[in-house]
Design a protein around this motif. Structure first.
Motif, PDB file in Angstrom:
ATOM      1  N   TYR A 105       0.811  -1.215   0.000  1.00 54.95           N
ATOM      2  CA  TYR A 105       0.000   0.000   0.000  1.00 54.95           C
ATOM      3  C   TYR A 105       0.848   1.271   0.000  1.00 54.95           C
ATOM      4  O   TYR A 105       0.300   2.372   0.010  1.00 54.95           O
ATOM      5  CB  TYR A 105      -0.925   0.007   1.219  1.00 54.95           C
ATOM      6  CG  TYR A 105      -1.818  -1.217   1.299  1.00 54.95           C
ATOM      7  CD1 TYR A 105      -2.881  -1.379   0.409  1.00 54.95           C
ATOM      8  CD2 TYR A 105      -1.583  -2.220   2.237  1.00 54.95           C
ATOM      9  CE1 TYR A 105      -3.697  -2.499   0.465  1.00 54.95           C
ATOM     10  CE2 TYR A 105      -2.393  -3.336   2.303  1.00 54.95           C
ATOM     11  CZ  TYR A 105      -3.446  -3.483   1.422  1.00 54.95           C
ATOM     12  OH  TYR A 105      -4.258  -4.594   1.472  1.00 54.95           O
ATOM     13  N   PHE A 106       2.161   1.119   0.020  1.00 58.49           N
ATOM     14  CA  PHE A 106       3.047   2.280   0.121  1.00 58.49           C
ATOM     15  C   PHE A 106       4.053   2.260  -1.010  1.00 58.49           C
ATOM     16  O   PHE A 106       5.120   1.645  -0.907  1.00 58.49           O
ATOM     17  CB  PHE A 106       3.781   2.272   1.471  1.00 58.49           C
ATOM     18  CG  PHE A 106       2.860   2.288   2.659  1.00 58.49           C
ATOM     19  CD1 PHE A 106       2.412   3.486   3.195  1.00 58.49           C
ATOM     20  CD2 PHE A 106       2.442   1.104   3.251  1.00 58.49           C
ATOM     21  CE1 PHE A 106       1.565   3.514   4.282  1.00 58.49           C
ATOM     22  CE2 PHE A 106       1.600   1.107   4.343  1.00 58.49           C
ATOM     23  CZ  PHE A 106       1.150   2.317   4.860  1.00 58.49           C
ATOM     24  N   SER A 107       3.732   2.950  -2.084  1.00 55.00           N
ATOM     25  CA  SER A 107       4.599   2.927  -3.255  1.00 55.00           C
ATOM     26  C   SER A 107       5.957   3.551  -2.979  1.00 55.00           C
ATOM     27  O   SER A 107       6.958   3.177  -3.599  1.00 55.00           O
ATOM     28  CB  SER A 107       3.924   3.677  -4.418  1.00 55.00           C
ATOM     29  OG  SER A 107       3.656   5.035  -4.061  1.00 55.00           O
ATOM     30  N   GLN A 110       7.766   0.516  -0.795  1.00 58.06           N
ATOM     31  CA  GLN A 110       7.336  -0.881  -0.849  1.00 58.06           C
ATOM     32  C   GLN A 110       8.460  -1.827  -1.268  1.00 58.06           C
ATOM     33  O   GLN A 110       8.386  -3.036  -1.013  1.00 58.06           O
ATOM     34  CB  GLN A 110       6.141  -1.039  -1.785  1.00 58.06           C
ATOM     35  CG  GLN A 110       6.417  -0.716  -3.226  1.00 58.06           C
ATOM     36  CD  GLN A 110       5.166  -0.837  -4.096  1.00 58.06           C
ATOM     37  OE1 GLN A 110       5.238  -0.788  -5.313  1.00 58.06           O
ATOM     38  NE2 GLN A 110       4.013  -0.982  -3.465  1.00 58.06           N
ATOM     39  N   HIS A 127       4.814   8.921   7.707  1.00 61.40           N
ATOM     40  CA  HIS A 127       3.671   8.075   8.042  1.00 61.40           C
ATOM     41  C   HIS A 127       3.710   7.669   9.514  1.00 61.40           C
ATOM     42  O   HIS A 127       2.658   7.549  10.154  1.00 61.40           O
ATOM     43  CB  HIS A 127       3.649   6.834   7.157  1.00 61.40           C
ATOM     44  CG  HIS A 127       2.339   6.111   7.194  1.00 61.40           C
ATOM     45  ND1 HIS A 127       1.172   6.648   6.693  1.00 61.40           N
ATOM     46  CD2 HIS A 127       1.998   4.905   7.722  1.00 61.40           C
ATOM     47  CE1 HIS A 127       0.178   5.803   6.895  1.00 61.40           C
ATOM     48  NE2 HIS A 127       0.647   4.731   7.512  1.00 61.40           N
ATOM     49  N   HIS A 159      -9.112   4.519   4.807  1.00 62.27           N
ATOM     50  CA  HIS A 159      -8.330   3.338   4.434  1.00 62.27           C
ATOM     51  C   HIS A 159      -9.158   2.330   3.647  1.00 62.27           C
ATOM     52  O   HIS A 159      -8.607   1.561   2.850  1.00 62.27           O
ATOM     53  CB  HIS A 159      -7.731   2.687   5.681  1.00 62.27           C
ATOM     54  CG  HIS A 159      -6.548   3.416   6.220  1.00 62.27           C
ATOM     55  ND1 HIS A 159      -6.656   4.589   6.929  1.00 62.27           N
ATOM     56  CD2 HIS A 159      -5.213   3.160   6.130  1.00 62.27           C
ATOM     57  CE1 HIS A 159      -5.463   5.024   7.264  1.00 62.27           C
ATOM     58  NE2 HIS A 159      -4.561   4.191   6.784  1.00 62.27           N
ATOM     59  N   LYS A 162     -10.334   4.991   0.062  1.00 63.62           N
ATOM     60  CA  LYS A 162      -9.272   5.658  -0.689  1.00 63.62           C
ATOM     61  C   LYS A 162      -8.051   4.770  -0.890  1.00 63.62           C
ATOM     62  O   LYS A 162      -7.513   4.675  -2.000  1.00 63.62           O
ATOM     63  CB  LYS A 162      -8.859   6.944   0.026  1.00 63.62           C
ATOM     64  CG  LYS A 162      -7.805   7.749  -0.719  1.00 63.62           C
ATOM     65  CD  LYS A 162      -7.506   9.061   0.002  1.00 63.62           C
ATOM     66  CE  LYS A 162      -6.466   9.884  -0.756  1.00 63.62           C
ATOM     67  NZ  LYS A 162      -6.160  11.169  -0.066  1.00 63.62           N
ATOM     68  N   TYR A 163      -7.616   4.105   0.187  1.00 69.49           N
ATOM     69  CA  TYR A 163      -6.372   3.338   0.117  1.00 69.49           C
ATOM     70  C   TYR A 163      -6.587   1.846  -0.099  1.00 69.49           C
ATOM     71  O   TYR A 163      -5.636   1.124  -0.387  1.00 69.49           O
ATOM     72  CB  TYR A 163      -5.555   3.568   1.387  1.00 69.49           C
ATOM     73  CG  TYR A 163      -5.273   5.024   1.652  1.00 69.49           C
ATOM     74  CD1 TYR A 163      -4.501   5.784   0.781  1.00 69.49           C
ATOM     75  CD2 TYR A 163      -5.801   5.665   2.774  1.00 69.49           C
ATOM     76  CE1 TYR A 163      -4.250   7.130   1.013  1.00 69.49           C
ATOM     77  CE2 TYR A 163      -5.557   7.007   3.021  1.00 69.49           C
ATOM     78  CZ  TYR A 163      -4.790   7.731   2.140  1.00 69.49           C
ATOM     79  OH  TYR A 163      -4.550   9.063   2.376  1.00 69.49           O
ATOM     80  N   LYS A 164      -7.832   1.370   0.083  1.00 72.62           N
ATOM     81  CA  LYS A 164      -8.176  -0.042  -0.139  1.00 72.62           C
ATOM     82  C   LYS A 164      -7.317  -0.992   0.708  1.00 72.62           C
ATOM     83  O   LYS A 164      -6.855  -2.035   0.248  1.00 72.62           O
ATOM     84  CB  LYS A 164      -8.027  -0.399  -1.624  1.00 72.62           C
ATOM     85  CG  LYS A 164      -8.775   0.513  -2.585  1.00 72.62           C
ATOM     86  CD  LYS A 164     -10.275   0.398  -2.400  1.00 72.62           C
ATOM     87  CE  LYS A 164     -11.038   1.124  -3.515  1.00 72.62           C
ATOM     88  NZ  LYS A 164     -10.841   2.570  -3.551  1.00 72.62           N
ATOM     89  N   VAL A 165      -7.110  -0.635   1.958  1.00 68.55           N
ATOM     90  CA  VAL A 165      -6.285  -1.444   2.860  1.00 68.55           C
ATOM     91  C   VAL A 165      -7.149  -2.493   3.547  1.00 68.55           C
ATOM     92  O   VAL A 165      -8.219  -2.185   4.074  1.00 68.55           O
ATOM     93  CB  VAL A 165      -5.624  -0.556   3.941  1.00 68.55           C
ATOM     94  CG1 VAL A 165      -4.838  -1.409   4.943  1.00 68.55           C
ATOM     95  CG2 VAL A 165      -4.710   0.471   3.284  1.00 68.55           C
TER      96      VAL A 165
END
Length: 225
Positions: A105-107, A110, A127, A159, A162-165
């Motif tokens: 989730y963290f380009s 990652q 973060h 999450h 927006k972030y699809k976590v």
């Protein structure tokens, strides 16, 4: 806030220096999360009314914090928050090293494998501060359940939408937070303190996953880390 607990915590031995050594060989994994396998995506989709009612009824509200426990949490957090960025970075490094699938989730970081490289990452530090500040807002408002619910609801919805976590990562992160607090603030992390923080982490997870349910997230199949 209770004087006896405040005094006991105030005269604890100094905290040990935050450690950034390699994490323990057996990470803390919630019983429902297998130790191997590939992550299965979740999706946002409309929920039928019956299923929505079923999900709500099936969620057991965690045991509420007592006045004493709120005082314990606020006293210990005041000490932790003095080094909020370093503590947050330590938590995230442990989280990403032991559960590398969370990095998807963290380009910005990652592809990082080395803990030292993670520690130097400005994005990871940013973060880490964001997480610690969110916890700080919750701790400062433990007397106001509506404020806590509002703050964590926004976190959960962001999450999810927006972030699809996957929400299971919040449960895993809660366990990592408890690990770091116990390891690096051990002399003051008494059984009473540990119980209070465990209850708080359960409450945070409950509020956040409630937001996931509210926006209609359905688990398609068992997820793995």
């Amino acid at each position: 806030m209770h004087t006896l607990y405040s005094l006991a915590l105030r005269f604890c031995c100094p905290f040990r220096q935050l450690r950034r050594s390699s994490p323990p060989p057996q990470p803390l994994i919630p019983p429902s999360v297998p130790a191997s396998g590939a992550s299965t995506p979740w999706c946002v989709c409309g929920m039928e009314k019956e299923r929505e009612d079923e999900e709500t009824e099936g969620r057991e509200r965690p045991e509420p914090l007592t006045d004493v426990e709120r005082g314990i949490i606020q006293d210990t957090w005041a000490r932790v928050y003095e080094s909020c960025e370093d503590v947050g970075v330590t938590i995230l490094i442990r989280f990403f090293v032991n559960f590398p699938s969370a990095k998807q989730y963290f380009s910005q970081f990652q592809d990082m494998e080395d803990p030292e490289e993670m520690e130097k990452s400005s994005q990871l530090r940013k973060h880490a501060r964001r997480i610690m500040n969110a916890i700080n807002t919750v701790v400062e408002n433990l007397h106001d359940p509506e404020k806590v619910s509002s703050v964590l609801g926004l976190v959960g919805k962001a999450h999810a939408l927006k972030y699809k976590v996957e929400p299971m990562y919040f449960k895993i992160l809660s366990g990592v937070i408890l690990e770091i607090l116990e390891e690096d603030f051990g002399e003051c992390f008494t059984p009473e303190v540990q119980t209070s923080w465990t209850k708080l982490m359960a409450a945070l997870y409950w509020y956040i996953t409630g937001a996931y349910t509210e926006v209609g997230w359905l688990k398609l199949s068992s997820s793995a880390v």
